[in-house]
Design an enzyme around this catalytic site. Structure first.
Site, PDB file in Angstrom:
ATOM      1  NE  ARG A  36      25.492 -25.048-119.791  1.00  0.00           N
ATOM      2  CZ  ARG A  36      26.045 -25.175-120.988  1.00  0.00           C
ATOM      3  NH1 ARG A  36      26.236 -24.095-121.749  1.00  0.00           N
ATOM      4  NH2 ARG A  36      26.424 -26.352-121.441  1.00  0.00           N
ATOM      5  NE  ARG A  40      30.847 -20.720-116.692  1.00  0.00           N
ATOM      6  CZ  ARG A  40      31.627 -21.257-117.635  1.00  0.00           C
ATOM      7  NH1 ARG A  40      32.918 -21.002-117.653  1.00  0.00           N
ATOM      8  NH2 ARG A  40      31.095 -22.000-118.580  1.00  0.00           N
ATOM      9  NE  ARG A  49      32.308 -21.721-109.911  1.00  0.00           N
ATOM     10  CZ  ARG A  49      33.564 -22.053-109.736  1.00  0.00           C
ATOM     11  NH1 ARG A  49      34.119 -21.908-108.539  1.00  0.00           N
ATOM     12  NH2 ARG A  49      34.299 -22.500-110.720  1.00  0.00           N
ATOM     13  CG  ASP A  87      27.693 -30.389-113.294  1.00  0.00           C
ATOM     14  OD1 ASP A  87      28.053 -31.510-113.708  1.00  0.00           O
ATOM     15  OD2 ASP A  87      27.899 -29.343-113.924  1.00  0.00           O
ATOM     16  CE1 TYR A 165      31.298 -33.850-119.888  1.00  0.00           C
ATOM     17  CE2 TYR A 165      28.986 -34.473-120.074  1.00  0.00           C
ATOM     18  CZ  TYR A 165      29.995 -33.532-120.219  1.00  0.00           C
ATOM     19  OH  TYR A 165      29.702 -32.287-120.710  1.00  0.00           O
TER      20      TYR A 165
END
Length: 372
Positions: A36, A40, A49, A87, A165
């Protein structure tokens, strides 16, 4: 169709440390990057974003390239690899499912697969170069914009993790829905896992054709399966991906690239993964003792990891102390060969970027071979 981009069409690579480590060659210090890495915790990422939907960033090559480059610019000279911003859930999207990124919740499937009959909603034959061509375009663009500073990693999710998922409809605490499938519909579960595996393998080949120099398969939920269930419902499909990717690259006369498997939580399986999974590098979560892991696998594979991401909240002293201990544990006779420094999972959003910089600096300080 994604055409193969000849390496000579890209700027010459200036830092091949992670490639040498992955191949088991001698290295002067451990290469370092973090999962990652484009994310963020960076204010420059949050600025983008604030104006763009998550999956729009993924699907817009110029934006995906920009956020991939952000940590490389910020930590130039300290980080040894980039990873394309994307992703793992773009694969279920390519197969026909809707995936949304819900603020404060994370990924959500409005219409997950409830029963095997729902598999009819999935595309029978997925043309990954059409459905996921935007990822390939972002990879090619990013390779050029990196100007050879560091290699670029491509990736996908492991079939079991994607399966979970697609059936749970998002993250899960108990994995009841997807495990119900495994135990109630084992044949149909294996059919779905194989369909996912084919898409993943094709996707990884397309990423290499576009310019990816390493590949990582993220099996984030590997630790949710018992050993016997992991051997039945996860490992065979990870094996399929590694063997199929290598075979297809050979058929296309494209040089193979190192492959990394991160089977989070499946610590018991380390020896089995070395023997049969078919990957050059195995990622370790923070529950592994590095020196014990190294003794278990010897020099047969490179290990990647494995500091607890939460140490990054502990301040400089805690970070340095932990990195020093980790480096000492990974080294063998003072050598960092066969080690890629990383966290034991992805960096979390609240980390101060300066604390990550200190982590990188400490890796540089403590991971050099003792003879250097």
């Amino acid at each position: 169709m994604t055409s193969y981009v000849n390496p000579h069409d890209f700027p010459p690579l200036k830092n091949d440390l992670i490639l040498r480590a992955a191949r088991g060659e001698r290295i002067e210090r451990a290469p370092v990057w973090v999962m990652r890495q484009a994310g963020r915790y960076l204010p420059e990422f949050r600025a983008i974003r604030a104006e763009q939907d998550f999956f729009k960033v993924c699907r817009t090559p110029s934006l995906a390239c920009e956020v991939t480059l952000q940590p490389i610019r910020r930590y130039t000279g300290l980080v040894d690899a980039s990873i394309i911003f994307s992703d793992i859930l773009v694969v279920p999207q390519a197969m026909g499912l809707v995936v949304e990124m819900v603020p404060g919740k994370g990924p959500s499937f409005p219409a997950p697969l409830k029963t095997p009959e729902d598999m009819c909603r999935l595309s029978d034959n997925v043309d990954v170069e059409k459905e996921l061509g935007y990822v390939c375009d972002a990879i090619t663009l990013t390779r050029k914009e990196l100007k050879g500073e560091v290699p670029l990693i491509g990736f996908c999710g492991a079939p079991w993790t994607l399966f979970a998922y697609m059936i749970e409809g998002g993250g899960s605490k108990f994995f009841t829905a997807c495990k119900t499938w495994l135990f109630k519909y084992p044949k149909e579960s294996k059919d779905l896992l194989q369909r996912i595996s084919v898409v993943c393998a094709d996707f990884l080949v397309a990423q290499v054709k576009a310019g990816a120099q390493l590949l990582q398969v993220f099996d984030s939920w590997a630790g949710e399966l018992s050993p016997s269930d992991y051997r039945e419902f996860s490992l065979p499909y990870c094996q399929f991906i590694s063997s199929t990717v290598r075979a297809k690259l050979r058929e296309l006369n494209i040089p193979e690239v190192p492959m990394i498997l991160f089977a989070k939580g499946a610590n018991w399986a380390l020896e089995e993964l070395v023997e049969s999974a078919g990957y050059d590098v195995l990622g370790l979560d923070w529950l592994h003792e590095p020196d014990i892991a190294r003794k278990r696998v010897g020099s047969r594979v490179t290990l990647q990891g494995n500091m607890d991401p939460n140490v990054l909240y502990g301040g400089k002293e805690a970070i340095e102390r932990t990195v020093k201990r980790m480096a000492e544990a990974f080294k063998v006779n003072g050598s960092p060969d066969r080690w890629i420094a990383n966290l034991g999972h992805g960096i979390t959003p609240g980390v101060d970027p300066d604390d990550l910089k200190w982590f990188f600096e400490c890796i540089h300080k403590y991971s050099y071979a003792d003879t250097c």
